[in-house]
Design a protein around this motif. Structure first.
Motif, short mmCIF file in Angstrom:
data_model
loop_
_atom_site.label_atom_id
_atom_site.label_comp_id
_atom_site.label_asym_id
_atom_site.label_seq_id
_atom_site.Cartn_x
_atom_site.Cartn_y
_atom_site.Cartn_z
N MET A 1 0.78 -1.19 0.00
CA MET A 1 -0.19 -0.08 -0.15
C MET A 1 0.88 1.36 0.05
O MET A 1 1.60 1.42 0.71
CB MET A 1 -0.83 0.06 1.24
CG MET A 1 -1.69 1.18 1.28
SD MET A 1 -2.72 1.24 2.79
CE MET A 1 -4.19 0.81 1.90
N VAL A 2 0.50 2.26 -1.03
CA VAL A 2 1.30 3.34 -1.18
C VAL A 2 0.72 4.38 -0.03
O VAL A 2 -0.44 4.51 0.33
CB VAL A 2 0.86 4.06 -2.44
CG1 VAL A 2 1.85 5.20 -2.61
CG2 VAL A 2 1.54 2.88 -3.29
N LEU A 3 1.78 5.14 0.55
CA LEU A 3 1.03 6.10 1.63
C LEU A 3 -0.09 7.10 1.06
O LEU A 3 -0.90 7.44 1.74
CB LEU A 3 2.34 7.07 1.82
CG LEU A 3 2.15 8.05 3.20
CD1 LEU A 3 1.69 7.11 4.48
CD2 LEU A 3 3.43 8.76 3.46
N SER A 4 0.16 7.48 -0.21
CA SER A 4 -0.80 8.48 -0.61
C SER A 4 -2.20 7.62 -0.65
O SER A 4 -3.20 8.26 -0.46
CB SER A 4 -0.40 9.02 -2.12
OG SER A 4 -0.53 7.75 -2.87
N ASP A 5 -2.04 6.41 -1.13
CA ASP A 5 -3.34 5.69 -0.79
C ASP A 5 -4.14 5.70 0.68
O ASP A 5 -5.39 5.62 0.78
CB ASP A 5 -3.40 3.99 -1.26
CG ASP A 5 -3.10 4.20 -2.75
OD1 ASP A 5 -3.39 4.94 -3.49
OD2 ASP A 5 -2.55 3.05 -3.12
N LEU A 6 -3.20 5.46 1.81
CA LEU A 6 -3.47 5.39 3.10
C LEU A 6 -3.88 6.85 3.44
O LEU A 6 -5.10 6.81 4.11
CB LEU A 6 -2.38 5.03 3.94
CG LEU A 6 -2.50 4.94 5.38
CD1 LEU A 6 -3.86 3.85 5.93
CD2 LEU A 6 -1.16 4.71 6.26
N VAL A 7 -3.61 7.95 2.90
CA VAL A 7 -3.74 9.25 3.22
C VAL A 7 -5.46 9.45 2.74
O VAL A 7 -6.25 9.94 3.57
CB VAL A 7 -2.96 10.37 2.86
CG1 VAL A 7 -3.38 11.60 2.75
CG2 VAL A 7 -1.62 10.23 3.46
N SER A 8 -5.44 9.14 1.44
CA SER A 8 -7.08 9.36 1.11
C SER A 8 -8.07 8.41 1.58
O SER A 8 -9.17 8.81 1.89
CB SER A 8 -6.99 9.02 -0.55
OG SER A 8 -6.60 7.55 -0.69
N THR A 9 -7.60 7.17 2.06
CA THR A 9 -8.41 6.20 2.83
C THR A 9 -8.71 7.04 4.28
O THR A 9 -9.80 6.90 4.65
CB THR A 9 -7.81 5.12 3.15
OG1 THR A 9 -7.62 4.36 1.85
CG2 THR A 9 -8.74 4.19 3.68
N LEU A 10 -7.56 7.60 4.74
CA LEU A 10 -7.80 8.34 5.99
C LEU A 10 -8.98 9.52 5.92
O LEU A 10 -9.62 9.54 6.67
CB LEU A 10 -6.68 8.82 6.68
CG LEU A 10 -5.79 7.67 7.17
CD1 LEU A 10 -4.34 8.04 7.62
CD2 LEU A 10 -6.32 7.05 8.69
N GLN A 11 -8.47 10.27 4.89
CA GLN A 11 -9.75 11.54 4.58
C GLN A 11 -11.12 10.81 4.47
O GLN A 11 -12.02 11.61 4.90
CB GLN A 11 -9.17 11.89 3.39
CG GLN A 11 -7.96 12.76 3.43
CD GLN A 11 -7.21 13.39 2.05
OE1 GLN A 11 -7.71 13.19 1.15
NE2 GLN A 11 -6.60 14.35 2.27
#
Length: 151
Positions: A1-11
């Motif tokens: 999992m890419v960090l940008s994917d994680l950030v968008s999921t958190l959002q």
């Protein structure tokens, strides 16, 4: 999992978390009302032991309403907690979807709808409890105050 994917999921998860906070305040209010109902029931139970005549009838009438109110608030609380559980499953689903790259959009929508329906049901039960609390109040008040003479 890419960090940008994680950030968008958190959002994406922020909205459901805010809903949990709001419903949590409703649950707190319902729990407080439930506690007050129980306290009043205990108080009337003590009064009932030494009552007679009209007081006995008044206390029994109020105790019946308090029993109904306790059940209504318990149901309302249950539905509010169920709403929070559905939102919690939404958050887990969002992370699962992002982590395993699976599309569970329909499940997320179904859980959201179930959460909102549970919340609406909880609020309708809350409104019903408010009506019952007024009914109990009118029983407690003397007739001269509850039903003033119309002039």
């Amino acid at each position: 999992m890419v960090l940008s994917d994680l950030v968008s999921t958190l959002q994406l998860s922020i909205g459901p978390v805010i809903l949990i906070s709001g419903v949590g305040l409703i649950i707190l209010s319902l729990t407080n009302r439930f506690g007050r109902i129980i306290d009043r029931t205990r108080q009337l139970s003590v009064e009932y032991r030494s009552a007679s005549g009209a007081d006995l009838h008044r206390i029994l009438s109020e105790l019946k309403i308090l029993t109904i109110r306790a059940k209504v608030i318990r149901g309302s609380n249950f539905m509010a907690v169920l709403s929070v559980l559905f939102v919690s499953f939404i958050i887990i689903g969002l992370f699962w979807s992002a982590l395993f790259k699976i599309n569970i959009g329909y499940l997320i929508v179904a859980l959201f709808i179930a959460s909102i329906i549970s919340l609406i049901w909880a609020l309708f039960l809350f409104i019903y409890d408010l009506e019952l609390s007024l009914k109990a109040l009118w029983i407690e008040l003397p007739d001269s105050i509850a039903k003033p003479d119309k002039k």
